[in-house]
Structures are given as structure tokens and as C-alpha cells.
Design an enzyme around this catalytic site. Structure first.
Site: not given
Ligand code: GAL
Length: 892
Positions: A189, A258
Site C-alpha cells: 500500500e 485484501e
Molecule cells: C491494510 C494493510 C494491512 C492491514 C489492514 C488493516 O491497509 O495493508 O496490512 O494493516 O490494512 O487490517
């Protein structure tokens, strides 16, 4: 004798060789991975992939096989994990790949289970992990600036990424070597913060991408949330919804690295829950609109053991409301509903991979269809590789947040609940709708063991809501010194930055000085009726102020101002400031500059002769706690600590160590400690650090009584636990326990009652199902689309209700069963006007004494129609028990 010994040696080494061959044997033959604009291409075939996010150090190696198996059973094709740099290189140049950090073992296990692996090397990972995965020593590399076009940083990053890729290659873990790794990730990110680095950020992105590609790992790389990812790197989406996502090139597929299926929590926060219906909706919409790789972040969240929690203030549990809970138990109906969804998507896979893009059809104001259709060679594709002449799969979506809709599609009528997607693998039959949950609901309960001495008396069972306290007779205690406890101290005339001193070897840093108070000051304060005040421009995370050995004030916050009135005696006063970190920052730009402790001016105001600038005084620095550095929590060292018996009526309030021994509860159910009676500190079992604990209470308000799945999710929606401590239960993995005499050591800062600590067993005790006649038949009964006309078929169209207890448990009693028009929900079912008298006996017959069972939802199963012309539903509540010998026969 000699011969038999030689034979024995031969047999032993043979068995070792066989064992080694079994554990390292790859499930796969070498295969290639590439991609086109539609999907990953694995061994020559496009694939629709479901991935389960699961971070190896958040569980023990003993838990990994079960978690991987449960991911596979839930329909995952891929396991996704980050690589945790600070876990693997705690000291610069000294690598660690053992225990929970045995990544090789983890990757091999994934492969041995026939699953692929997506390895997100980062090495910045965010992940609610301490310092975002960076080793704290990285701050000390001369001239370093993190995550930008900075030579020292790039050298360190490259060295670690190379190390990991090399390791994987040496262990033959890439797909082309017959291993499970099909994809990698560089950075994480970075797009979120890139603009803060201006040109340096842009250069860094290009460098990181090229560096990664130059490693020749032979599988595709992704960069998530990176809209300027260079050509050969796939930029992917991270969000609650990714169905509108467009990669930055027509040549790249649509990947969702994600899918946030829940959220994390801070100390004093509410507990977030993402409804299964909304999650399924988001996933179905993603595949509907052209997506081809979707990863649940997290499929299993686990636990932040040790001090690995990120920050500030992130709790020890990383349950995340994931489909597999912190203890490794299935979260139902989430897990089961997603499993059904995955099966439905898999039925569509032949059409999804064959078509280059979906055809969009507007069905109504907020209703739409996406159709994946390929007729023989009409698209000029070589369809033989997909084994089909013609294919058609469709998704029908109702994105109306309130209203259900009736739509017409290819000449047929479909009913779509609000905020839902129906999946039609043959463009005709609906096999799944995201808002209709057929999976069971599980209610987990906690069984309390008598605290820490299981031989005292029998166990009792309570629901999670019951309160119970048990008294153990023998706890021991030893005080933690306030301030200096070792010779490893130093003094300087300055206020030093916290991490520069501790290097994060401990949460705690003591700042010690002396303040002289004259008679005149005392008179001044008395006359003016004022008190001197400690003021600090900015502080994180916790400050405790001690004057002459007494705790006189505490401040909690993240870069907050401190204004703390204090009281001094005439003469010399010991002033001790204890600065504490509660997880280092894991997100944002310029992490290396963030630091901890105090910032800006730090002074005592209100003295007769004006303010005292504390930064001009001489301060003595002591890192950490005596107990911590003398390892009094280990089995080997703890006896040396000078413990004394703890009396019930004389529990020391602050800065105290406690210890006791306990027997492990019988069986295999996951174990937790209830530390709800304690304040703040850390706990160890047999030397294993089970994490920080803190009994901070969530706000009273802001939780919803009911959770409406409809409409876009955010982490404030569907929260629970208002007015209660955010976390009281702390997972103690079974493999850290022996049968008896387990050493529990606790460091307590603010005061609590160890006599009220109890041990709990976690398991699913109540399971419920509710399925109506109009529900879809079980997904696995559908055959794959027919070769000649692309239609799917089913032999028996009866819907079924399925129930299953956890491993080692069986259905011990049926608490409720009604086929007819039952009302309510799990644990609150009641009979409606229509009820088949045979309900209980039919369900009992099918289920009692079994680990899992199913019952068909049709009149014939219940010996006739209990109410003609009415849609019937079967609702069941059953109880699971661990021992087949203690079945609730009385309930029959
Ligand atoms: C994303 C990040 C993850 C985790 C998630 C929130 O932005 O890439 O590593 O932090 O948010 O759980």
C-alpha cells in the site's frame, strides 16, 4: 550385537530419510504461473482463485496443519501471508527461522495440502504488527529514511527481500520447482503515502519493482494499492469492496489482495463484526464484475503473541472477526456461508475463465446482471483448453440497500433480496444467493476450569456472559523496583528519545532525576494554594509519574500534551518518569522519525523562582523491568527471583510480579486465561509470552442491538462489547502446556486481583440451523456444467439442513426442532402455528451421537405436510459435547 546395532542405525536413518521425503515432498509437479488481462494462468489455464489470509507467527506451528486444512475445506485455493522481517532478523545479520517463524515449514505445509501460496514479502507489511514489520534496528542505520529513494534503506530492503527469495528457491518452493508459491508481493500500500515523498516516492516505486523483478523468482509480483505500479507488476485492490476496481493497464487482471472481512481493535475499543451476507455480497460482486483473485484479510487472524502487536494500542487478539476465530474454531455462519459461496463460484469457473469479460445487462434501476457466455469459437478463443463447447454463467445483483426485487432474466423470473447477488452457473438455475444463509450458526461458549488447580474440584459450565470467580490458594509475588535496578544505567543531561534508548527491547524506559524543593517553594504553594505541575508538550503511549517511590499520576495517549499536577516535599525529591510503548506505529510515512516517549518542552511549572526546564537536569536511564531482564518468567530462572507467598488480603497494588502453577485442562479444546481481574501488564506461560493485557473498557455507546447486513460496511457498523473490557481472554496455545505444573507469571502495573484469574476452555457448544423448503439444494449436489449445452444438473432438489460439531465433539442433545413455521433465531427459537409433531424425533434420529448430520427439508421426511400451501422451514438447535459417554440422553 554389532550387526544388529548397524541394522538399527540403518533402519533409523532409513526412516529419517523417508520422513524427510514425506515432509518435503511437493504436492505439485513443477508448473508455470503467468497472467493475462483476465486471470492468473496456472499451468496453462486461467484460474478463479479464492485465497485465505493467514499469518504464520500469529499461530503456533502445531496449529498450522489444522488451520490450513480448515482453509482448504472452506474452499480456499491459496494461502496468503506476509513475511515478518523483524521476526526473522531480530538482530541485524542474525536470521531466525524457527518456531512460529519457521516459514519454510509453513510454506511446505501449504504445498503438502495442495494449496498455493501468495507470499507478501513487503518487507514493510503494516499488518497491525509492531513497527509495520520493520526491525527497530533499521532506524539506526546511518542516513536511513524508510520507504523512499534512499540508498541505505534500499540496500537493507534489497538484502532482506533477496534473502527470502533465495531461501524459497533453495527449498524448491516456487511453482516452477514444484512448490506452492504462485505469486509474490513487494512493498505494501505504498500508494497511500507515496505523495508525501514527492519525487523520491516515484523513484522508489520504480526501483522496488525493478529490484523485485530482477530477482528472477519466476512468478508474478503484485503491488497493492499502487496505481503507478510499473508494467510488469500487477497493482491490486485492498478494501471492503473491490468490484469497481480497474488495474492501471488493460494487460493486468483484477486482483483483490485484501478483502477486509472484519477489522482490528484497539485497547478500549468496541469489537467489529462484518456480516457474512455482506461479505459474500462483496465477493460475489467482485467475481461478477471481472475479478479473478480474491483474498480474505484475514481468513484466520490469530494472536499477537509477545510484543508483536502494532500500534499504538492494538490489542493482543487479532481475531479480526475472521471465518476461523482466534482459537482456530470455525466462526459460523461466516465460514460455512463463504464455503457455499466458493462452491457456487467454482461451478461458474469454466465460463468465467473462458469469457474475456462479462456482458452487462441492466435488469432494473438498481438491479443488474453480468453474464459470462462463450459459444463455440465465437470469441475466437481456443476453448478446448477449458474443456467446453459452450458455457454460460451469470450473476444477478440487487444493489438496492433496502428493497427486494423481482427481475426477469433470459425469460425467467428471479427474486432477489436487498443487497444480494444470485449465482447462476448455467444462466438458469440459482444455486446460491449471498443474503440467504444456509450454513449453521455456532455459539461458542466457555467452560471455566477451577483456577489454575484443576484437582480442587469439578468443572462447571457457563455461558460467555456468566461471571465467575475462583480462588486459587497459592500465588506468589515479588515487587518490581521503581526506577534503577541494574548496573546497566547511564546518566546524561538531556531527555533522550525513548526508542533510541530501549531499542524496543522492552516497553519500559525509566527516566530518573532529583528535584530540590526549598522552604520558599513550599510556602509559595501554600500561600497561593497552587501545586507545581509537570508539563510535557507531547507524549506517547503511557506515562507514569512517581515521586519518592509513589505512583502519583498516569497519562495515556498518542502524542498528547501532559499537564500533571504533582506534590513534592521540602528537600530532595526523587522524580521518576516511566515511559511505556504499547506497540510501535505500524502505518504511515516517515516511521523512522516517529519515535516514542516525550517530544518538545518538558518542564515543572509553578515554582517560586519560575519554571524548571527538565531537559537541563541530569537524568539517569534504566531500560526495562528487572523481572523481564532476569527472565523470571522462565521455568529455569524464576526460582531465583525471591518470591514470597501472596496473601488474599495483602495484594500489592502496582508494579508487581505474580506467579502460580496450574494443570492443563483435559482434552483438546483451546485454552485461554481470563485476565479480566487484572489491570495492565504482560503474561507468560512456561516462558512463552502470551502477550500484553490491558483491561480497558470500550465506550458505553455505539454498539447496535441488531446488525443489518444491508448497505456498505465500515468498521463502526455491527460492533459489540460496548461498556465491557475490549479483551479479557488470552489464548494459551495447547502446545505450550504440559499436563501439570504449568508456570504462569504475570507482570502487573496498575493493580488487579490474581486470585480471580481463571482458565477457560473454548468450544462450540450450541449449533443452530434454519433452512426452508425454498432454499437451494446443497451445492455439492450440482454437477459441473454439462459439456454439450453448458447446463448444470442435479439429481435430488431437496434442500438440506446440515449440522456439525467441532473436532472431538458430537451432537449430544437436540434442544429445539420444528418443521413448519418456527419463529426467532438461534437460542430463541419457538414453534409457530405450523409444526410437524415428528420434528424432534426425525432430527434426533438423524443427528444424535453424530459429529455431523443432515436432514432433508421436505414433507416426506417429516411424515406428511403439517400445513398445506405454506412454505415450511426446519429450525434446529443442538448441543455439542466433547465426550460420547456423557451424551444428554435425558433430553431424548
Ligand atoms: C491494510 C494493510 C494491512 C492491514 C489492514 C488493516 O491497509 O495493508 O496490512 O494493516 O490494512 O487490517
Amino acid at each position: 550385537m554389532g550387526v544388529s546395532r548397524a541394522l538399527l542405525r540403518f533402519l533409523v536413518s532409513l526412516s529419517l530419510i523417508i520422513q524427510a521425503a514425506v515432509t518435503t515432498a511437493n504436492f505439485f509437479k513443477p508448473f508455470n504461473v503467468s497472467y493475462d488481462h483476465r486471470a492468473l494462468i496456472i499451468d496453462g489455464k486461467r484460474r478463479m482463485l479464492i485465497s485465505a489470509g493467514f499469518h504464520y507467527p500469529r499461530a503456533t506451528p502445531e496449529m498450522w496443519p489444522d488451520l490450513i486444512a480448515k482453509s482448504k475445506k472452506g474452499g480456499a485455493d491459496v494461502i496468503q501471508t506476509y513475511v515478518f522481517w523483524n521476526g526473522h532478523e531480530p538482530v541485524r545479520g542474525q536470521y531466525y527461522f524457527e518456531g512460529r517463524y519457521d516459514i519454510i515449514k509453513f510454506v511446505k505445509l501449504v504445498g503438502a495440502n495442495g494449496l498455493y501460496l501468495h507470499l507478501r514479502i513487503g518487507p514493510y507489511v503494516c499488518a497491525e504488527w509492531n513497527f509495520g514489520g520493520f526491525p527497530v534496528w533499521l532506524r539506526d542505520v546511518p542516513g536511513i529514511e524508510f520507504r523512499t529513494d534512499n540508498v541505505p534503506f534500499k540496500e537493507e530492503m534489497e538484502r532482506f527481500v533477496k534473502k527470502i527469495v533465495k531461501l524459497m528457491r533453495e527449498e524448491m518452493l516456487f511453482s516452477w520447482q514444484g512448490g506452492p508459491i504462485i505469486m509474490l508481493q513487494i512493498e505494501n500500500e505504498y500508494g497511500n503515502i507515496e505523495s508525501e515523498y514527492h519525487q523520491g516516492g516515484k523513484e522508489y516505486v520504480k526501483w522496488a519493482a525493478q529490484m523485485a523483478l530482477d530477482l528472477g523468482a519466476g512468478v508474478p509480483w503484485v503491488m497493492c494499492r499502487q496505481s503507478d505500479a510499473p508494467d510488469n507488476i500487477i497493482n491490486s485492490c485492498n478494501a471492503y469492496y473491490c468490484d469497481g476496481f480497474k488495474p492501471n493497464s488493460h494487460n493486468k487482471p483484477i486482483f483483490w489482495t485484501e478483502d477486509w472481512d472484519g477489522w482490528y481493535t484497539k485497547w478500549g475499543g468496541r469489537l467489529p463484526h462484518r456480516p457474512a451476507e455482506d461479505l459474500a455480497f462483496a465477493v460475489a460482486r467482485f467475481f461478477e464484475r471481472g475479478g479473478s483473485f480474491q483474498n480474505y484479510y484475514m481468513y484466520f487472524g490469530g494472536t499477537n503473541f509477545n510484543r508483536t502487536s502494532g500500534g499504538p494500542f492494538l490489542i493482543t487478539s487479532y481475531d479480526y472477526d475472521a471465518p476461523i476465530d482466534e482459537y482456530g474454531l470455525l466462526s459460523e455462519p461466516k465460514w460455512g456461508h463463504l464455503k457455499d459461496l466458493h462452491a457456487a463460484i467454482k461451478l461458474c469457473e469454466p465460463a468465467l475463465v473462458a469469457a474475456d469479460s462479462p456482458q452487462y445487462i441492466k435488469l432494473g434501476p438498481k438491479q443488474e446482471a453480468h453474464v459470462y457466455r462463450v459459444d463455440t469459437n465465437t470469441e475466437g478463443l481456443n476453448l478446448t483448453q477449458y474443456g467446453s463447447q459452450s458455457r454460460c454463467s451469470a450473476f444477478l445483483a440487487n444493489i438496492d440497500e433496502r428493497k427486494a426485487a423481482v427481475v426477469r432474466f433470459l425469460g425467467q423470473t428471479y427474486h432477489l433480496p436487498p443487497w444480494s447477488v444470485s449465482i447462476l452457473p448455467d444462466c438458469r438455475n440459482t444455486v446460491f444467493n449471498t443474503a440467504k444463509v444456509g450454513a449453521q450458526t455456532s455459539i461458542k461458549m466457555v467452560e471455566f476450569e477451577l483456577p489454575l488447580f484443576s484437582n480442587i474440584s469439578a468443572r462447571q459450565q457457563f455461558t460467555v456472559h456468566d461471571e465467575v470467580s475462583y480462588f486459587s490458594k497459592s500465588w506468589m509475588t515479588v515487587k518490581e523496583p521503581i526506577g534503577i535496578w541494574s548496573k546497566k544505567i547511564f546518566s546524561v543531561q538531556a531527555i533522550l528519545e525513548h526508542l533510541n534508548v530501549t531499542k524496543d527491547h522492552s516497553d519500559y524506559l525509566w527516566y530518573i532525576t532529583r528535584i530540590y524543593v526549598s522552604d520558599d517553594d513550599i510556602t509559595f504553594w501554600e500561600e497561593k494554594q497552587v501545586r507545581p505541575t509537570l508539563t510535557i508538550d507531547s507524549m506517547r503511549d503511557v506515562l507514569r509519574v512517581f515521586i519518592n517511590g509513589q505512583l502519583t499520576g498516569s497519562v495515556i495517549g498518542h502524542w498528547v500534551k501532559v499537564v500533571q499536577p504533582v506534590r513534592f516535599l521540602q528537600g530532595y525529591n526523587d522524580l521518576v518518569l516511566l515511559s511505556e510503548t504499547v506497540g510501535l506505529q505500524n502505518y504511515g510515512a516517515f516511521l523512522e522519525k516517529d519515535g516514542a516517549g516525550f517530544r518538545g518542552q518538558i518542564k515543572l511549572t509553578g515554582f517560586k523562582n519560575g519554571d524548571i526546564d527538565l531537559s537541563t537536569l541530569s537524568w539517569t536511564y534504566q531500560v526495562g523491568l528487572k523481572g523481564e531482564f532476569s527472565s523470571i518468567y522462565t521455568v529455569e530462572e524464576n526460582e531465583k527471583a525471591g518470591w514470597s507467598d501472596l496473601m488474599v488480603d495483602a495484594i500489592p497494588a502496582t508494579f508487581t510480579w505474580y506467579k502460580t502453577y496450574f494443570n492443563a485442562p483435559d482434552g483438546t479444546d483451546p485454552v485461554a486465561l481470563d485476565l479480566g481481574s487484572m489491570g495492565k501488564g504482560q503474561a507468560w506461560v512456561n516462558g512463552h509470552h502470551i502477550g500484553r493485557y490491558w483491561t480497558l473498557v470500550a465506550p458505553k455507546d455505539g454498539c447496535q442491538r441488531t446488525c443489518d447486513y444491508r448497505g456498505p460496511y465500515n468498521s463502526d457498523k455491527c460492533t459489540t462489547n460496548c461498556g465491557k473490557p475490549t479483551q479479557t481472554r488470552y489464548h494459551v496455545p495447547r502446545s505450550w502446556l504440559k499436563a501439570s505444573d504449568n508456570l504462569l507469571v504475570i507482570f502487573e502495573e496498575t493493580g488487579g486481583n490474581p486470585f480471580d484469574i481463571s482458565i477457560e476452555l473454548h468450544s462450540v457448544r450450541i449449533i443452530c440451523g434454519q433452512v426452508s423448503e425454498s432454499h437451494y439444494p446443497p451445492l455439492w449436489k450440482w454437477s459441473l456444467p454439462d459439456f454439450s449445452d453448458g447446463s448444470i444438473s442435479i439429481n435430488n432438489t431437496t434442500p438440506e439442513l446440515h449440522l456439525r460439531c467441532d473436532d472431538e465433539h458430537v451432537i449430544a442433545s437436540i434442544e429445539f426442532a420444528s418443521y413448519g413455521t418456527p419463529q426467532g433465531s438461534c437460542q430463541k427459537f419457538s414453534k409457530g402455528n405450523c409444526h410437524a409433531p415428528s420434528s424432534l424425533s426425525v432430527v434426533s434420529e438423524a443427528c444424535l451421537g453424530r459429529k455431523s448430520c443432515f436432514v432433508g427439508i421436505s414433507n416426506s421426511v417429516f411424515s406428511g405436510d403439517p400445513c398445506h400451501g405454506v412454505v415450511k422451514t426446519l429450525a434446529v438447535e443442538a448441543r455439542c459435547a466433547s465426550s460420547p459417554n456423557t451424551l444428554g440422553a435425558s433430553k431424548l
